[in-house]
Scaffold this active site. Sequence first.
Site, PDB file in Angstrom:
ATOM      1  N   ARG A  79       0.871  -1.098   0.057  1.00 15.86           N
ATOM      2  CA  ARG A  79       0.037   0.002  -0.027  1.00 15.86           C
ATOM      3  C   ARG A  79       0.873   1.154   0.015  1.00 15.86           C
ATOM      4  NH1 ARG A  79      -4.906  -0.633   4.168  1.00 15.86           N
ATOM      5  NH2 ARG A  79      -5.532   1.197   3.106  1.00 15.86           N
ATOM      6  N   ASP A 132     -15.390   3.330   3.249  1.00 16.01           N
ATOM      7  CA  ASP A 132     -15.390   1.840   3.726  1.00 16.01           C
ATOM      8  C   ASP A 132     -16.421   0.965   3.396  1.00 16.01           C
ATOM      9  OD1 ASP A 132     -12.804   2.336   4.138  1.00 16.01           O
ATOM     10  OD2 ASP A 132     -13.241   2.816   6.496  1.00 16.01           O
ATOM     11  N   ARG A 154     -10.337  -2.998  -3.938  1.00 17.69           N
ATOM     12  CA  ARG A 154     -11.691  -3.314  -3.605  1.00 17.69           C
ATOM     13  C   ARG A 154     -12.712  -3.133  -4.803  1.00 17.69           C
ATOM     14  NH1 ARG A 154     -12.185  -0.931   2.588  1.00 17.69           N
ATOM     15  NH2 ARG A 154     -11.400  -2.835   3.624  1.00 17.69           N
TER      16      ARG A 154
END
Length: 431
Positions: A123, A316, A347
């Site tokens: 990341r 999120d 995601r």
Amino acid sequence: MSQVTLQPFDKALTGEIEVPGDKSISHRAVIFGSIANGTSKITNFLDGEDCMRTIHAFRSMGVSIDKKDSTLTIQGKGVKALIEPTEPLFFGNSGTTTRLMLGLLAGFPFFTSIYGDSSLTNRPMDRVVNPLKEMGASINGRKDGNNLPLAIRGKKLSGIEYRLPIKSAQVKSAVILAGLLAEGETNVTEQTQTRDHTENMLEAFGADIVRNGLTTTITGKKDLVATDVHVPGDISSAAFFLAAGALVSGSVLTLKNTGLNPTRTGIIDVLKAMNASIKIENERFISGELVGDVVIASSNLKGLVIEGDIIPRLIDEIPIIALLATQAEGKTIIRDAAELRVKETDRINAVVAVLSTLGANIEATEDGMIIKGKTALKGGEISSYNDHRIAMMGVIASLLASEEVTIDDISSIAVSYPSFFTDLNNVKEPS
Ligand code: S3P
């Protein structure tokens, strides 16, 4: 590896759930309690893997943190009492620990090195390393300091004026935390309001902090004073049950004591706009954060466009919103959410892969996704991509599927919601 096979569910969900403490607030409570002077008691702390990484970091720097279930007693002795850890600090899967701690480690007067699991290792960290270097930090690591492992040699920092190029509470918080240790004033201006738990808690711990619209000013070198914190329920965890209550026919669920900080309630705005039956009761402030009970009942949903300033308020929750959209009439378009590509996994790709396997009509775009509803979901074999929020979305999807759903590995759920299955089983009507 912890694989599960979930059977089709044809009943309703009913009852009350009190989801565990908020992950973002739990991290910050440990951080401020550890660098303050005096004893702070933290109640309803999230006993999840990510927050344990933050506890471990401060214990390694000499802070006494006693933990009994979800209650912490932190004996803060101020920044000066911290000691150099002898071992590299392992931050597991926790981006929040890494980015927030980098802001502090940059200014602590000793050497630290940090590493993480394979997801965290990939990341981006330059988003915090760059402004910290402007403040005088010495941080070295892979890819010019963009990737873990990183080595930090604590330096004297100076305040800066920083305009956040990305909409990120972690980056904002890292600069504010470094500003606490820096000489002079640090000004941070964001483009859109992101979660403000750092600012709220710093006010409670007596920092010299001033907020003016999207700008926060912190004056460094002021001691923090120990404060007790009660952590509200995590709306990002409640979101899975809000979706389940809205989607599973005949359901009525109450999510008790849920954090309702307006910088986090994008999911509630989206549910309302989708025509969900949702109401909020018993609103009050606890430890400077708005809390309430959220009651959700199943209803027919409609699609919508989600874009712009609401995105940081629900970043999120996008995996579970995508599931909601598969069951909504019409098209849902999610834009401006490219940040999803650098979360615990990509995601956008993960959500699209999981939901298409289960029969949804969903396509990825560069910065979001397009979902056409309503589609019946079938069974299948899906991956969690080792991401807690993808795993929980898969479990909630299985409640709607006509056949069994196998998820390759659900162990990541322990990152943010270790009691997820217990809570789910408690609201399932007996078959
Ligand atoms: C967090 C901020 C958000 C969020 C993460 C927790 C925080 O990340 O996705 O789960 O506690 O500050 P970004 O700041 O990268 O958007």
